[in-house]
Design a protein around this motif. Structure first.
Motif, PDB file in Angstrom:
ATOM      1  N   ILE A 345       0.860  -1.185   0.000  1.00 21.33           N
ATOM      2  CA  ILE A 345       0.000   0.000   0.000  1.00 21.33           C
ATOM      3  C   ILE A 345       0.894   1.232   0.000  1.00 21.33           C
ATOM      4  O   ILE A 345       1.756   1.381   0.869  1.00 21.33           O
ATOM      5  CB  ILE A 345      -0.937   0.002   1.216  1.00 21.33           C
ATOM      6  CG1 ILE A 345      -1.908  -1.181   1.143  1.00 21.33           C
ATOM      7  CG2 ILE A 345      -1.712   1.314   1.293  1.00 21.33           C
ATOM      8  CD1 ILE A 345      -2.838  -1.281   2.327  1.00 21.33           C
ATOM      9  N   VAL A 346       0.692   2.089  -0.980  1.00 20.43           N
ATOM     10  CA  VAL A 346       1.514   3.286  -1.150  1.00 20.43           C
ATOM     11  C   VAL A 346       0.618   4.508  -1.023  1.00 20.43           C
ATOM     12  O   VAL A 346      -0.459   4.566  -1.633  1.00 20.43           O
ATOM     13  CB  VAL A 346       2.224   3.291  -2.519  1.00 20.43           C
ATOM     14  CG1 VAL A 346       3.112   4.525  -2.661  1.00 20.43           C
ATOM     15  CG2 VAL A 346       3.047   2.015  -2.707  1.00 20.43           C
ATOM     16  N   SER A 347       1.036   5.486  -0.249  1.00 19.08           N
ATOM     17  CA  SER A 347       0.275   6.725  -0.117  1.00 19.08           C
ATOM     18  C   SER A 347       1.237   7.887   0.032  1.00 19.08           C
ATOM     19  O   SER A 347       2.400   7.715   0.397  1.00 19.08           O
ATOM     20  CB  SER A 347      -0.677   6.670   1.087  1.00 19.08           C
ATOM     21  OG  SER A 347       0.058   6.595   2.291  1.00 19.08           O
ATOM     22  N   GLY A 348       0.741   9.070  -0.257  1.00 17.86           N
ATOM     23  CA  GLY A 348       1.581  10.250  -0.123  1.00 17.86           C
ATOM     24  C   GLY A 348       0.897  11.479  -0.655  1.00 17.86           C
ATOM     25  O   GLY A 348      -0.238  11.436  -1.152  1.00 17.86           O
ATOM     26  N   SER A 349       1.598  12.598  -0.547  1.00  9.42           N
ATOM     27  CA  SER A 349       1.068  13.880  -1.010  1.00  9.42           C
ATOM     28  C   SER A 349       2.160  14.632  -1.747  1.00  9.42           C
ATOM     29  O   SER A 349       3.333  14.278  -1.698  1.00  9.42           O
ATOM     30  CB  SER A 349       0.566  14.715   0.168  1.00  9.42           C
ATOM     31  OG  SER A 349       1.655  15.227   0.919  1.00  9.42           O
ATOM     32  N   SER A 350       1.741  15.708  -2.405  1.00  8.25           N
ATOM     33  CA  SER A 350       2.690  16.547  -3.141  1.00  8.25           C
ATOM     34  C   SER A 350       3.324  17.621  -2.270  1.00  8.25           C
ATOM     35  O   SER A 350       3.969  18.526  -2.788  1.00  8.25           O
ATOM     36  CB  SER A 350       1.985  17.184  -4.344  1.00  8.25           C
ATOM     37  OG  SER A 350       1.587  16.192  -5.260  1.00  8.25           O
ATOM     38  N   ASP A 407       2.482   0.866   3.457  1.00 11.73           N
ATOM     39  CA  ASP A 407       3.833   0.316   3.518  1.00 11.73           C
ATOM     40  C   ASP A 407       4.865   1.373   3.129  1.00 11.73           C
ATOM     41  O   ASP A 407       5.980   1.382   3.660  1.00 11.73           O
ATOM     42  CB  ASP A 407       3.955  -0.879   2.566  1.00 11.73           C
ATOM     43  CG  ASP A 407       3.049  -2.022   2.972  1.00 11.73           C
ATOM     44  OD1 ASP A 407       3.332  -2.659   3.981  1.00 11.73           O
ATOM     45  OD2 ASP A 407       2.043  -2.268   2.273  1.00 11.73           O
ATOM     46  N   ILE A 408       4.479   2.240   2.183  1.00  7.55           N
ATOM     47  CA  ILE A 408       5.338   3.335   1.726  1.00  7.55           C
ATOM     48  C   ILE A 408       4.533   4.620   1.843  1.00  7.55           C
ATOM     49  O   ILE A 408       3.424   4.726   1.314  1.00  7.55           O
ATOM     50  CB  ILE A 408       5.793   3.118   0.264  1.00  7.55           C
ATOM     51  CG1 ILE A 408       6.573   1.811   0.141  1.00  7.55           C
ATOM     52  CG2 ILE A 408       6.622   4.294  -0.220  1.00  7.55           C
ATOM     53  CD1 ILE A 408       6.861   1.405  -1.294  1.00  7.55           C
TER      54      ILE A 408
END
Length: 463
Positions: A345-350, A407-408
């Protein structure tokens, strides 16, 4: 097919120049899923922003109560309205609510109006913190001021759902002994997934095609992602990249400056900015067109890209990218974004949520990685939205509340690369990454999906 789930659609064959020992290298393919957590299906702006806080509190209240009881034992959990009874003074209790941080330096519509009417106003600040800040805890009915030696306003921001342990004071405030936040989401088992964790993920941000399109680093980046650079060992690494995430500010990486006087001058400057943006979008489209023919790409918008300003930002419209959007390997994503690559599972923002937190707390020396880690404990991708971070007025839910442990977890458009392996109290393991601006650092980040190891790849400083 913009925005659909893609699984194993790209196969790139790379080879050395023709000779007797020439061999082909096939690019790895892996399953991909977008959770579409931040996609807006209905756009309505007739609701009050208070509904977001009520939805946030409703989503996390029971979780916070459970953690508070585990941390402090069976202390009475009270509603804020129950503090008014006199027999509760000096008796320890637990309150559950949402923090509100009162700050005089926060952006104000009255301040903006005073500037427009040419009334004297205080000079703008790059951060909102001051020694006069104080914190309230509020629920569905009322709010109470938090006091005590344990209240450190530099560690707190508006929008955090938490429990506080302490006692009521005669002056109507609440003396705080300790805090308890929701904590990191529990890890979801991946034993039922058949896809093997194989391959690498490439993270890049801040391309800024308005100002840096002619840099040699861009050409080297294209060669690397398309598998036309380096020896056999390098090409094998290139072929192992199963997906590229371009995380915001691809068109611009800074705000346009508009003059405050002179209508004609403003109009000419607006036209110049529009022309620059149009040219940069065409360049970016040509850049993407080379990559999506060889590799799967997830494209996120950024603060200065041509899309909506409020969080969550919606995908850049495919009509702006006529060449590259024809390929199924290009996936338009939101900002923030969460999805699955293989079993990871990968998540993030700019970058906007973390940058706004740093403005609110006013601590420039603390690296963004620390605040990225704290959002896991707060269980919220953008806690300061909509207080100081523009956001869509959600009514019945708050999509920024984390529902699964990634996970990331990355934040992009940062000044430099940093990484850390986060270990949660329940055994969660999360790779935290600060992705630097490529236009200034010429650096992309390679992540091994199997081991979660990260490595910066520099494409030199030749301009």
């Amino acid at each position: 097919m913009w925005g659909k789930i893609i699984a194993g659609v790209i196969r790139l064959v790379m080879s050395f120049p023709r000779d007797e020992n020439s061999q082909t290298i096939e690019r790895k393919c892996i399953e991909f899923e977008d959770f579409f957590r931040f996609t807006l299906t209905l756009r309505s702006f007739d609701k009050q922003y208070s509904c977001i806080y009520l939805a946030r509190l409703a989503a996390l209240k029971e979780i916070v109560i459970e953690r508070a009881n585990s941390k402090w034992g069976q202390v009475h959990v009270l509603q804020l309205t129950q503090l008014a009874t006199e027999d509760m003074f000096d008796n320890r209790c637990i309150l559950i609510g949402t923090l509100y941080k009162h700050q005089e330096l926060k952006p104000s519509i009255l301040r903006e109006l005073s500037e427009e009417l040419q009334i004297a106003a205080s000079p703008p600040s790059s951060y909102y913190y001051s020694d006069k800040d104080y914190v309230y805890l509020e629920d569905e009915m009322m709010r109470v001021k938090l006091t005590g030696n344990y209240v450190n306003t530099k560690d707190l921001v508006t929008g955090l759902v938490c429990a506080v342990l302490g006692h009521a004071m005669q002056n109507g405030s609440f003396w705080v002994e300790d805090y308890c936040f929701p904590g990191c989401c529990p890890k979801v088992s991946t034993s039922n997934l058949t896809t093997k964790i194989n391959g690498k993920l490439l993270l890049v941000s801040g391309l800024d095609f308005v100002n840096y399109a002619q840099s040699m680093a861009f050409k080297l980046l294209v060669e690397y992602m398309t598998g036309t650079a380096g020896n056999r060992e390098t090409q094998e690494e290139e072929a192992s990249i199963v997906r590229v995430i371009i995380a915001g500010n691809s068109i611009r990486s800074s705000a346009e400056i508009h003059m405050s006087k002179g209508h004609a001058r403003n109009k000419a400057q607006d036209l110049m900015v529009a022309n620059e943006t149009s040219i940069a979008v065409n360049r970016f489209d040509s850049f993407l067109n080379q990559i999506v023919q060889c590799c799967c790409v997830t494209l996120m918008p950024g603060q200065y890209d041509p899309t909506c300003h409020s969080m969550p930002q919606q995908p850049i419209h495919p009509c702006m990218l006529p060449k590259s959007s024809r390929y199924k390997s290009l996936h338009g994503a939101t900002n923030p974004w969460i999805g699955r690559i293989g079993n990871r599972i990968v998540s993030g923002s700019s970058g906007q949520p973390i940058e706004d937190i740093m403005k609110v707390v006013g601590i420039s020396k603390v690296c963004p990685l620390i605040w990225l880690e704290r959002t896991l404990d707060w269980r919220n991708y953008a806690p300061t939205a909509p207080d100081t971070l523009p956001a869509y007025p959600y009514f019945d839910k708050d999509p920024f509340v984390m529902q699964e442990c990634p996970d990331i977890y990355f934040v992009s458009n940062m000044e430099k690369y940093e990484s850390k392996l986060y270990k949660g109290q329940e055994g969660q393991t999360v790779r935290l990454i600060c992705v630097p601006e490529f236009s200034k650092t010429h650096t992309a980040i390679l992540v091994d999906l199997q081991s979660l190891d990260t490595r910066p790849i520099s494409f030199g400083g030749i301009s």
